[in-house]
Design a protein around this motif. Structure first.
Motif, short mmCIF file in Angstrom:
data_model
loop_
_atom_site.label_atom_id
_atom_site.label_comp_id
_atom_site.label_asym_id
_atom_site.label_seq_id
_atom_site.Cartn_x
_atom_site.Cartn_y
_atom_site.Cartn_z
N GLY A 177 -4.85 14.82 13.99
CA GLY A 177 -5.31 14.57 12.63
C GLY A 177 -4.18 14.55 11.62
O GLY A 177 -4.30 13.89 10.59
N VAL A 178 -3.08 15.26 11.91
CA VAL A 178 -1.96 15.30 10.97
C VAL A 178 -1.34 13.91 10.85
O VAL A 178 -1.05 13.44 9.74
N LEU A 179 -1.13 13.24 11.97
CA LEU A 179 -0.56 11.89 11.91
C LEU A 179 -1.50 10.94 11.18
O LEU A 179 -1.06 10.11 10.38
N ARG A 180 -2.79 11.07 11.42
CA ARG A 180 -3.75 10.21 10.71
C ARG A 180 -3.69 10.45 9.21
O ARG A 180 -3.76 9.51 8.41
N GLN A 181 -3.56 11.71 8.83
CA GLN A 181 -3.46 12.03 7.40
C GLN A 181 -2.18 11.46 6.81
O GLN A 181 -2.19 10.93 5.68
N LEU A 182 -1.08 11.54 7.54
CA LEU A 182 0.17 10.97 7.05
C LEU A 182 0.03 9.47 6.82
O LEU A 182 0.45 8.95 5.79
N ILE A 183 -0.55 8.78 7.78
CA ILE A 183 -0.73 7.34 7.65
C ILE A 183 -1.60 7.01 6.44
O ILE A 183 -1.36 6.02 5.74
N SER A 184 -2.57 7.86 6.17
CA SER A 184 -3.45 7.61 5.02
C SER A 184 -2.73 7.79 3.69
O SER A 184 -3.24 7.39 2.65
N LEU A 185 -1.53 8.39 3.73
CA LEU A 185 -0.76 8.62 2.51
C LEU A 185 0.31 7.55 2.28
O LEU A 185 1.15 7.70 1.39
N THR A 186 0.26 6.48 3.07
CA THR A 186 1.34 5.48 3.00
C THR A 186 0.93 4.19 2.30
O THR A 186 1.51 3.14 2.56
N TYR A 187 -0.04 4.26 1.41
CA TYR A 187 -0.55 3.04 0.80
C TYR A 187 0.12 2.69 -0.52
O TYR A 187 0.03 1.55 -0.97
N ASP A 188 0.79 3.62 -1.16
CA ASP A 188 1.42 3.35 -2.45
C ASP A 188 2.93 3.43 -2.30
O ASP A 188 3.53 4.49 -2.44
N LYS A 189 3.56 2.29 -2.05
CA LYS A 189 5.00 2.28 -1.78
C LYS A 189 5.85 2.54 -3.02
O LYS A 189 7.06 2.69 -2.92
N SER A 190 5.21 2.60 -4.18
CA SER A 190 5.97 2.89 -5.39
C SER A 190 6.26 4.39 -5.53
O SER A 190 7.07 4.79 -6.36
N GLY A 191 5.61 5.20 -4.70
CA GLY A 191 5.78 6.65 -4.79
C GLY A 191 6.56 7.24 -3.63
O GLY A 191 6.51 6.75 -2.51
N ILE A 192 7.30 8.30 -3.90
CA ILE A 192 8.13 8.94 -2.89
C ILE A 192 7.29 9.55 -1.76
O ILE A 192 7.72 9.60 -0.61
N LEU A 193 6.08 9.99 -2.10
CA LEU A 193 5.22 10.61 -1.08
C LEU A 193 4.95 9.64 0.08
O LEU A 193 4.96 10.04 1.24
#
Length: 211
Positions: free
Chosen positions: A29-45
């Motif tokens: 689930g951690v990898l899935r959560q990380l992937i879900s955080l990759t939608y806004d390339k303007s942000g460092i997160l």
């Protein structure tokens, strides 16, 4: 789930990757959560989540690593119903961290380059792969050369990054042609977002490949 997501965001903010990888051990689930955080390339997160995805795959079994990469390709084919804009960058990190097990996936990744939303990301992914295993990206040096003339500044910028990774001084004259390009370019570098112009980046890369 929300608590786990918040913790992951907190760890990314501090670049606490060792703790994050510990969380990911035995928890897909951690990898899935990380992937879900990759939608806004303007942000460092987003970029730290992309980086962390590769580090997590580095500690997986070979089969788990292949399954994780397959999942991202599935997203790119639009079979998941999700947003796959950062899929090439994620795959680039996965491959560069497991080149011996995932290197054979590079041609498949590059095959998506005709889809405009993936163009810049594939070039960036190749630049990252080149930094870990140059021979995996070397067959695509001509592709980098062609994209130096692409109308999209991110494509031109990531083509420059790829040529830097390949130390491709053969194309020094073409790189120099971009030295007057004043379009802005932002890219992930050393854990932070670096802002420059394409011209400044071209000159920096000329110095690097001639060193």
């Amino acid at each position: 789930m929300a608590q786990s997501r918040n913790k992951i965001i907190e760890l990314l903010a501090g670049r606490e990757y060792e703790i994050l990888m510990g969380m990911a051990s035995g928890n897909k689930g951690v990898l899935r959560q990380l992937i879900s955080l990759t939608y806004d390339k303007s942000g460092i997160l987003c970029w730290r989540a992309i980086e962390a995805s590769g580090l997590i795959v580095a500690r997986m079994t070979p089969q788990e690593a292949r399954d994780s990469a397959d999942r991202v390709f599935w997203m790119m084919r639009d079979e998941s119903g999700g947003n796959a804009w950062s899929a090439p960058e994620i795959l680039g990190e996965m491959i560069r961290n497991r080149p011996e097990k995932l290197g054979h996936l590079v041609p498949m990744l590059v095959s998506f380059r005709e889809e405009e939303i993936f163009c810049a990301g594939i070039l960036y992914a190749l630049s990252r792969i080149a930094s870990a295993d140059e021979k995996l990206a070397m067959p695509y040096r001509e592709l980098a050369f062609l994209y130096l003339k692409h109308p999209s500044p991110p494509c031109r910028g990531n083509a420059l990054l790829l040529l830097r990774g390949l130390k491709a001084d053969t194309y020094a004259s073409s790189i120099k042609e971009l030295s007057g390009d004043r379009n802005s370019f932002t890219y992930y570098n050393g854990g932070e977002l670096a802002e420059t112009t394409l011209g400044e980046l071209a000159l920096e890369i000329l110095d690097a490949i001639k060193a």
